[in-house]
Design a protein around this motif. Structure first.
Motif, PDB file in Angstrom:
ATOM      1  N   SER A  17      55.493  40.417 -17.017  1.00  0.00           N
ATOM      2  CA  SER A  17      57.023  39.920 -16.893  1.00  0.00           C
ATOM      3  C   SER A  17      57.585  40.510 -15.643  1.00  0.00           C
ATOM      4  O   SER A  17      57.270  41.680 -15.163  1.00  0.00           O
ATOM      5  CB  SER A  17      57.674  39.941 -18.135  1.00  0.00           C
ATOM      6  OG  SER A  17      57.117  39.241 -19.276  1.00  0.00           O
ATOM      7  N   ARG A  19      61.905  40.492 -14.007  1.00  0.00           N
ATOM      8  CA  ARG A  19      63.071  39.905 -13.811  1.00  0.00           C
ATOM      9  C   ARG A  19      63.622  40.114 -12.177  1.00  0.00           C
ATOM     10  O   ARG A  19      63.690  41.274 -11.750  1.00  0.00           O
ATOM     11  CB  ARG A  19      64.024  40.618 -14.630  1.00  0.00           C
ATOM     12  CG  ARG A  19      65.440  39.721 -14.717  1.00  0.00           C
ATOM     13  CD  ARG A  19      66.441  40.419 -15.939  1.00  0.00           C
ATOM     14  NE  ARG A  19      66.847  41.539 -15.314  1.00  0.00           N
ATOM     15  CZ  ARG A  19      68.201  42.012 -15.827  1.00  0.00           C
ATOM     16  NH1 ARG A  19      68.813  41.540 -16.723  1.00  0.00           N
ATOM     17  NH2 ARG A  19      68.696  43.259 -15.398  1.00  0.00           N
ATOM     18  N   SER A  21      66.717  39.505  -9.592  1.00  0.00           N
ATOM     19  CA  SER A  21      68.296  39.340  -9.577  1.00  0.00           C
ATOM     20  C   SER A  21      68.738  38.548  -8.274  1.00  0.00           C
ATOM     21  O   SER A  21      67.898  38.856  -7.117  1.00  0.00           O
ATOM     22  CB  SER A  21      68.880  40.774  -9.622  1.00  0.00           C
ATOM     23  OG  SER A  21      68.150  41.337 -11.108  1.00  0.00           O
ATOM     24  N   TYR A  80      70.217  35.774 -12.681  1.00  0.00           N
ATOM     25  CA  TYR A  80      68.648  36.404 -12.905  1.00  0.00           C
ATOM     26  C   TYR A  80      67.594  35.321 -13.217  1.00  0.00           C
ATOM     27  O   TYR A  80      67.948  34.349 -13.786  1.00  0.00           O
ATOM     28  CB  TYR A  80      68.708  37.113 -14.346  1.00  0.00           C
ATOM     29  CG  TYR A  80      69.881  38.589 -14.281  1.00  0.00           C
ATOM     30  CD1 TYR A  80      71.028  38.180 -14.901  1.00  0.00           C
ATOM     31  CD2 TYR A  80      69.661  39.487 -13.305  1.00  0.00           C
ATOM     32  CE1 TYR A  80      72.034  39.221 -14.607  1.00  0.00           C
ATOM     33  CE2 TYR A  80      70.412  40.429 -13.510  1.00  0.00           C
ATOM     34  CZ  TYR A  80      71.642  40.431 -14.030  1.00  0.00           C
ATOM     35  OH  TYR A  80      72.736  41.495 -14.026  1.00  0.00           O
ATOM     36  N   GLN A  82      64.275  35.608 -15.195  1.00  0.00           N
ATOM     37  CA  GLN A  82      63.343  36.180 -16.014  1.00  0.00           C
ATOM     38  C   GLN A  82      62.014  35.458 -15.951  1.00  0.00           C
ATOM     39  O   GLN A  82      61.818  34.252 -16.402  1.00  0.00           O
ATOM     40  CB  GLN A  82      63.703  36.261 -17.391  1.00  0.00           C
ATOM     41  CG  GLN A  82      62.812  36.941 -18.385  1.00  0.00           C
ATOM     42  CD  GLN A  82      62.316  38.377 -18.211  1.00  0.00           C
ATOM     43  OE1 GLN A  82      63.557  39.265 -17.996  1.00  0.00           O
ATOM     44  NE2 GLN A  82      61.417  38.846 -18.063  1.00  0.00           N
ATOM     45  N   ASN A  84      58.012  35.447 -17.219  1.00  0.00           N
ATOM     46  CA  ASN A  84      57.129  35.830 -18.285  1.00  0.00           C
ATOM     47  C   ASN A  84      55.906  34.969 -18.001  1.00  0.00           C
ATOM     48  O   ASN A  84      55.947  34.079 -17.459  1.00  0.00           O
ATOM     49  CB  ASN A  84      57.670  35.565 -19.859  1.00  0.00           C
ATOM     50  CG  ASN A  84      58.945  36.245 -20.128  1.00  0.00           C
ATOM     51  OD1 ASN A  84      59.132  37.225 -19.466  1.00  0.00           O
ATOM     52  ND2 ASN A  84      59.947  35.717 -20.901  1.00  0.00           N
TER      53      ASN A  84
END
Length: 125
Positions: A17, A19, A21, A80, A82, A84
């Protein structure tokens, strides 16, 4: 000066994963749609996801549905992404872009006005 700056890209193993920004400065994201795009060498830039100015409407390309989530923190003026269950085919330079729209999610790069410099995401073991 109006600008967006991406961060968070790095090398990650398949299944991992990450993230990303997208921090905006010089303007409020309350009035702008944010789109995340990605590009690999030799291919056109493709839209991955976008979020409306109010943050109540989102869109995802089919290949990332169920794996990626876009969100917005108005207090931080930041969006953001995210990511996964990353796959090798997610490897690309990821860009965020801003366009001044209300309740509209443009899917074409031409409809966005401000672009970041990009952040590299590499998914590899």
């Amino acid at each position: 000066q109006l600008q967006v700056v991406e961060s968070g890209g790095t090398l990650v193993q398949p299944g991992g994963s990450l993230r990303l920004s997208c921090a905006a400065s010089g303007f409020s994201l309350d009035y702008y749609t944010i789109g995340w795009f990605r590009q690999v060498p030799g291919k056109e830039r493709e839209v991955v996801s976008c979020i409306s100015n109010k943050g109540d409407s989102t869109w995802y390309t089919n290949s990332v549905k169920g794996r990626f989530t876009i969100s917005k923190d108005s207090a931080k003026n930041t969006v953001y992404l995210q990511m996964n269950s990353l796959k090798s085919e997610d490897t690309a330079v990821y860009y965020c872009a801003a366009g001044r729209y209300s309740d509209y999610l443009p899917l074409s790069a031409d409809e966005y006005d401000y672009w970041g410099q990009g952040t590299q995401v590499t998914v590899s073991s």
